[in-house]
Design an enzyme around this catalytic site. Structure first.
Site, short mmCIF file in Angstrom:
data_model
loop_
_atom_site.label_atom_id
_atom_site.label_comp_id
_atom_site.label_asym_id
_atom_site.label_seq_id
_atom_site.Cartn_x
_atom_site.Cartn_y
_atom_site.Cartn_z
NE ARG A 20 62.98 40.65 13.03
CZ ARG A 20 62.66 41.59 12.72
NH1 ARG A 20 61.61 41.57 13.50
NH2 ARG A 20 62.69 42.79 11.38
CG ASP B 54 64.91 47.61 15.70
OD1 ASP B 54 64.07 48.48 14.97
OD2 ASP B 54 63.75 46.50 15.80
CG ASN C 165 63.46 52.32 13.80
OD1 ASN C 165 63.45 51.77 14.54
ND2 ASN C 165 62.53 53.38 13.38
O1 MRU Z 1 60.68 44.70 12.12
P1 MRU Z 1 60.18 45.00 12.65
O2 MRU Z 1 58.72 44.92 12.84
O3 MRU Z 1 60.10 44.36 14.21
O4 MRU Z 1 60.69 47.05 12.94
C1 MRU Z 1 60.16 47.41 14.10
C2 MRU Z 1 60.67 48.86 14.11
O5 MRU Z 1 61.68 48.61 13.40
C3 MRU Z 1 60.59 49.54 15.13
O6 MRU Z 1 60.23 50.82 14.63
C4 MRU Z 1 61.49 49.11 16.25
O7 MRU Z 1 61.18 48.37 16.86
C5 MRU Z 1 61.25 50.44 17.64
S1 MRU Z 1 59.61 49.20 18.18
C6 MRU Z 1 59.09 50.11 19.96
#
Ligand code: MRU
Length: 355
Positions: free
Chosen positions: A98, A246, A256
């Site tokens: 990712r 993120d 995010n």
């Molecule tokens: O694709 P994901 O579910 O991993 O995305 C997560 C997010 O965007 C969260 O808001 C981010 O990782 C912050 S978690 C504290």
């Protein structure tokens, strides 16, 4: 605060009791099934991260730290050079699962750095040091989330309405979470908030995870579709937006979950403070602006068919499915970190807290 092994064992990602593998709560199966997965191989870690069995930037970082230890343990390397070479290869592979959340690469690089400082030592000694480093990453995340929760709590009043997007609670992090941390810490202290949880199309983290976590914790949570955020704000029900992140760029732009920037634009329109909450491990000072953040594109079937009995679009219809968007720093009231609340100008003030 002192973080215990019990605190760590209670998180969605942790080492197994015999410390030879990683156990994760499979977030794909929630809220209907509580299922744990045991991860031991590089392929299993890669798949768990890619398919979002483990997700949320900090939780992915914690998982990656443990993964590097477990892969070292199982490498059978004869000396530290062979071990390092194997870990570098596995680390690159894991990072490729990712691209957007910086915590994944951050944790892998921190573990590799540890291994490099042990060059020449017996493999058993390197492995023991890697175990301690992975536990330190996890313990530090718990500490950071606790501090973020305290800072976030200082920004709201009892009874306030808080709108959140995606899932930035304990499942995505460690104890308390980041964006959800102030709500859970408040709950512990008898302070109640009203949370509006965007369902978060297309993967429904808000519906499946945030409303699940908050409901179980006894928080007043109302689930809304993403396109209902505007009416909820217009009704005067939201006093603050709390979202996770993120990757935070050096100028305060941040990536995010897709849809976050729309929430920020709406919040600006209605004059509602908009905060992103995240650990310092999510701040990437090597990334100048949001334009430099690589956005993950995901399978169109997540939009067309994933949650439906029958596909909801023709097979030949084109889809654009970015997993994240970038919120411009001009829309952000403050960035809440474990090192304090950072206000604009973000380029100057992020530099100060990041040393
Ligand atoms: O694709 P994901 O579910 O991993 O995305 C997560 C997010 O965007 C969260 O808001 C981010 O990782 C912050 S978690 C504290």
């Amino acid at each position: 605060m002192s973080v215990t092994r019990e605190d760590m064992a209670g998180c969605s990602v942790h080492l197994t009791g015999d410390e030879t593998a990683v156990e994760i709560l499979d977030q794909r199966a929630l809220p209907n099934v509580t299922d744990y997965l045991r991860l031991e191989t590089a392929e299993e870690f890669y798949e768990a991260i890619r398919t979002l069995a483990v997700r949320g930037a900090p939780a992915i970082g914690i998982c990656a730290g443990y993964a590097m230890y477990v892969l070292a343990l199982r490498s059978g390397a004869a000396d530290s050079e062979a071990l390092l070479a194997k870990l570098e290869k596995d680390g690159d592979y894991l990072i490729s699962s990712r691209p957007t959340a910086v915590n994944l690469a951050w944790a892998v690089r921190r573990m590799l750095e540890k291994a490099r400082t042990m060059r020449g030592a017996a493999p058993e000694a390197v492995i023991a040091a890697l175990k301690e480093e992975s536990l330190a990453i996890h313990a530090e995340d718990i500490e950071m989330c606790t501090r973020i929760s305290e800072y976030g709590l200082s920004l709201v009043k009892p009874g306030d309405g808080i709108l959140t997007h995606c899932n930035a609670g304990p499942l995505a992090t460690s104890k308390y979470g980041t964006a959800i941390g102030p709500v859970l810490l408040g709950k512990e202290r008898g302070i109640d908030f009203k949370v509006f949880s965007d369902e978060t199309r297309p993967l429904l983290q808000g519906a499946r995870l945030t409303s699940y976590e908050l409901q179980k914790a006894g928080v007043d949570v109302t689930l809304i579709c993403d396109n209902m955020a505007s009416i909820v704000m217009k009704n005067g029900w939201v006093q603050a937006c709390f979202v996770g992140c993120d990757r935070i760029a050096a100028n305060g732009d941040f990536a995010n979950k897709i849809g976050t920037s729309g929430v920020a634009i709406l919040a600006k329109h209605y004059g509602i403070p908009f905060y992103t909450l995240g650990p310092s491990s999510t701040i990437d000072m090597d990334c100048p602006t949001g334009g430099d953040i690589r956005i993950e594109l995901r399978d169109p079937e997540e939009i067309k068919s994933l949650w439906y009995e029958k596909p909801m679009a023709l097979p030949e219809v084109k889809c654009y499915n970015p997993a994240f968007d970038v919120t411009d720093h001009s829309l952000v009231t403050a960035i809440v970190t474990d090192r304090g609340i950072v206000y604009p100008p973000f380029d100057e003030n992020l530099k100060k807290i990041m040393g």
